[in-house]
Design a protein around this motif. Sequence first.
Motif, PDB file in Angstrom:
ATOM      1  N   GLN A 263     -61.143  43.643  -5.657  1.00  0.00           N
ATOM      2  CA  GLN A 263     -62.416  44.248  -6.060  1.00  0.00           C
ATOM      3  C   GLN A 263     -62.294  44.804  -7.467  1.00  0.00           C
ATOM      4  O   GLN A 263     -63.240  44.746  -8.246  1.00  0.00           O
TER       5      GLN A 263
ATOM      6  N   ASN B   4     -64.647  43.919 -10.432  1.00  0.00           N
ATOM      7  CA  ASN B   4     -65.380  44.943 -11.181  1.00  0.00           C
ATOM      8  C   ASN B   4     -65.200  44.755 -12.675  1.00  0.00           C
ATOM      9  O   ASN B   4     -66.144  44.868 -13.453  1.00  0.00           O
TER      10      ASN B   4
ATOM     11  N   TYR C 272     -66.241  50.935 -11.436  1.00  0.00           N
ATOM     12  CA  TYR C 272     -65.480  51.746 -10.498  1.00  0.00           C
ATOM     13  C   TYR C 272     -64.085  52.095 -11.012  1.00  0.00           C
ATOM     14  O   TYR C 272     -63.387  51.281 -11.601  1.00  0.00           O
TER      15      TYR C 272
ATOM     16  N   GLN D 134     -69.285  49.781  -7.976  1.00  0.00           N
ATOM     17  CA  GLN D 134     -68.599  48.675  -7.325  1.00  0.00           C
ATOM     18  C   GLN D 134     -69.431  47.420  -7.532  1.00  0.00           C
ATOM     19  O   GLN D 134     -70.557  47.331  -7.047  1.00  0.00           O
TER      20      GLN D 134
END
Lengths: 342, 617
Positions: A38, A42, A114, B398
């Motif tokens: 992730q 991102n 993030y 995210q």
Amino acid sequence: MNILLILAVVFGTLVLVRLANVAALASKLSGENEEAEQESANRWNSIGMIAFLIIGLSVMVYIMNLYLPLTLPKAASEHGEAIDGLMKINWTVLFITFFITQILLFFFAYKYRYNKNRRSFYFHDNNKLEAIWTIIPTIVLAALITTGMSEWNEITKKSASMKGIVVQIYAKQFDFTARYAGKDNKLGSSFFRSITDTNPLGIDSSDAATADDLIAKELVLPKGVEVQLMINSRDVIHSVYLPHFRVQMNAVPGMTTRFAFKPTKTTAEMQKETGNPKFEFIMLCNKICGVAHYNMKMPVRVVEPAEYEEWLKTQSAVFPKEEAAAAATPAPADSAATSMSK
Amino acid sequence: MEVNPHNSMAHGAHADEHAHGHSHDHHGHDHDHDHEDNFWSKYIFSTDHKMIAKQYLNVAIFMGFLAMFMSLIFRMQLAWPDAKLPFLEDVIGKWGKDGKLDPGFYLALVTIHGTIMVFFVLTAGLSGTFSNLLIPLQLGARDMASGFLNALSFWFFALSSIIMLFSLGIETGPASGGWTVYPPLSALPQAIPGSGLGMTLWLVSMVFFIASSLLGSINYISTIINLRTKGMAMTRMPLTIWAFFITAILGVLSFPVLLAAALLLVFDRSFGTSFYLSDIFIDGAPLDHAGGSPILYQHLFWFLGHPEVYIVLLPALGLASEVISVNSRKPIFGYKAMIGSMLVIAFLSFIVWGHHMFVTGMNPFLGSVFVFTTLLVAIPSAVKVFNYITTLWRGNIQFTPQMLFGIGLVSTFITGGLTGIILGDSALDINVHDTYFVVAHFHIVMGSSAIFGMFAGVYHWFPKMYGRLMNKKLGYIHFWLTLIGLYGTFFPMHFLGLAGVPRRYYANTAYDGFANLININHVVTVFAIIGGLAQFIFLFNFYYSIKNGKKSSQNPWKSNTLEWTTPIEHLHGNWPGAIPEVHRWPYDYGKPGAKEDFICQTVPFSETPESNTPHDH
């Protein structure tokens, strides 16, 4: 051809299955490393955001330079010039808003990707901010509404005044006919039940105002003189659209619609201005009206007033004199009253 | 049709419980094991809201692809009007003889593309899928207020889809008067072949569609008002639910007017009335029916037609609010302002219909009134946009596929909304009315935004629907290609409009001045094809992941709302034990002091002393 298509679909699906399997396998191999995956997503997508912003805006400016010269030339009518001016003001406001909001949107998306060591800012209400972005748009819109409405009133007031050379635009599937009102500047009345092969507009020959009416298959207008279009249709809804003059009004069966405007440039002047010796004005049908909708049009020419008078003399009367008596099948008296609002 | 008596009885009981505010503690789900599902009761005639949501979604995906194919066919015609496309005859038969698209069928394609996209995909597909899925789950209800009506709603929709598909195959071709089907064109088979049987089928299909939409909406409204779990005050509902609620009210108030318009049109076509017909001479003879007004139809149509834009858009905005907040790990900014602006937009949507009619010969004074009301819509819309942007600001984003689509939605909502200011201004509308400028505008603001909202919803709630995750990488590729495809398609289209090119033209051969615009049409079509192909990635990802996707955890996005407290495996009644109680609003993301960056709605303040603020009680 078919086999090729099927092969392409099958092959494409196989590639996708393969890709998905590889992706699934890869994520399994990397163990429970969902977080890392992730994180990389991102990074790449946030870079995508800023790249899309920068490249997108640059391409946009490039495309505008490329395509704006292909759009309509400056308006060739009095009110059209005012509309163009208003359009410019609106575009300025809209572009400023567009740039501010899109830049903020994509830049924030890029900047605040993030980070597990960071918490977002718990910020869910601020009356001052809400007030700012309610009040500023309100003020800007108030300005746009007022200028727009006053221009609209100017334009429609002229159509209601009934001044100017009266020309009827009569629409049917799939052509337009122009009827000039002649010396009395009054159109003879007409009625749809009077339509025959020789009288395609259903004009009442017994009406005194009919005598000097002229029929044309081309719309010729004098420069600098107000024109009053009286628009009718005999079958479905059509639309009289003269893009170069910023004129559009629907042709609706059962009612007469109007649009008044003043041409400010002759065809010859437009040819010089656009640098295109073949430039012609045009009237197009702009409301879906049937299978040949895309071919429904009428040539338009703007000339000096003197030339216009000359041209008018060469146009044929609705009922050429010798026929007038014979063709006089008078419409019922009551029907004439319902035919054209005058 | 089979109705599960256990379920309906259970629902009645829940309704009672809620009405009396009793506790839910004793509600074991005892009817879980005392009935057996067969294929028909489980997948076809289900009354379970989750299954009905999936039914809607699958039909919408099918219809969406069909309508997209149609658009690609007519886009190719517009870009290469002289080319012979040999595959056309294989695909559409006699309408594509020798690889040339029939001009009448071109209009049919345009008409059915619009009808399917607006009604079958963006209305039924969006509301039908997500209202059904999320209203009970996010409110803490065991099902919709009436499971039977809900199933009926879907079956009316399915029937209406079948009739619309059937009309594609008939001899005279489907309805072809544009998706707005203005009479007299749509009333007179003499005017265009598509106004024969094709138009009759269109109207029948729409009647069933409207019935379906009304049944659905009434159900949504009663569920939201009556079946909220304990503690779920209206002001604690997620914005998705607010959006569905307002949408349903809009539908209930406006769809009946469309039904009236359609019925009067049926009368004019079949029973010799003349509500919309007057002074018509067609096919060599005057029409006996006179005295009506075609403008009446337009008023009735757009009285639905404009709220319809928001019926399409509000659910998408609601889904985006949720997705953007969850993935920014930050509360949605201005929760109350978001609700307020949706209410204002909904109210205004009923008094702006005339901006579709500035050049119809409507009284010019009315035109001014509609300019005023129309441009007011920009204010609540601006509030929403700034609130979305502020939600991103200092968030912790995210980038899931749904988040990308959420951001994409805000971008297209801005772009398309701004050109709406030009079209809503009657003086400026004169010259761009019914040109490609309009086509570009509504495809961006309504089409793209709504479909982006729908994609965001699908990626986000896919685990809730199928218990598995969609592949993210394919999701990213899908998003970027779609975003590029759609801006590449619709941005250049504005220039066609500014060049005065009318919409619904089979070819731009009428005027020599349009000859140099063919390059723009090439660009538009190439990007449309890119965007279209990208959808196959989605199609594959969707159906592949149903069976083979990675198994989802219970709360894959670390979300606060109630749907993620249900088990992954679906069961009738949603929660195996008691219905959860709600103690806080749905947007406690990134709350200072909290142990994690999200606090579920079911967590009481007494358990979170570390993060409570003075207002939290």
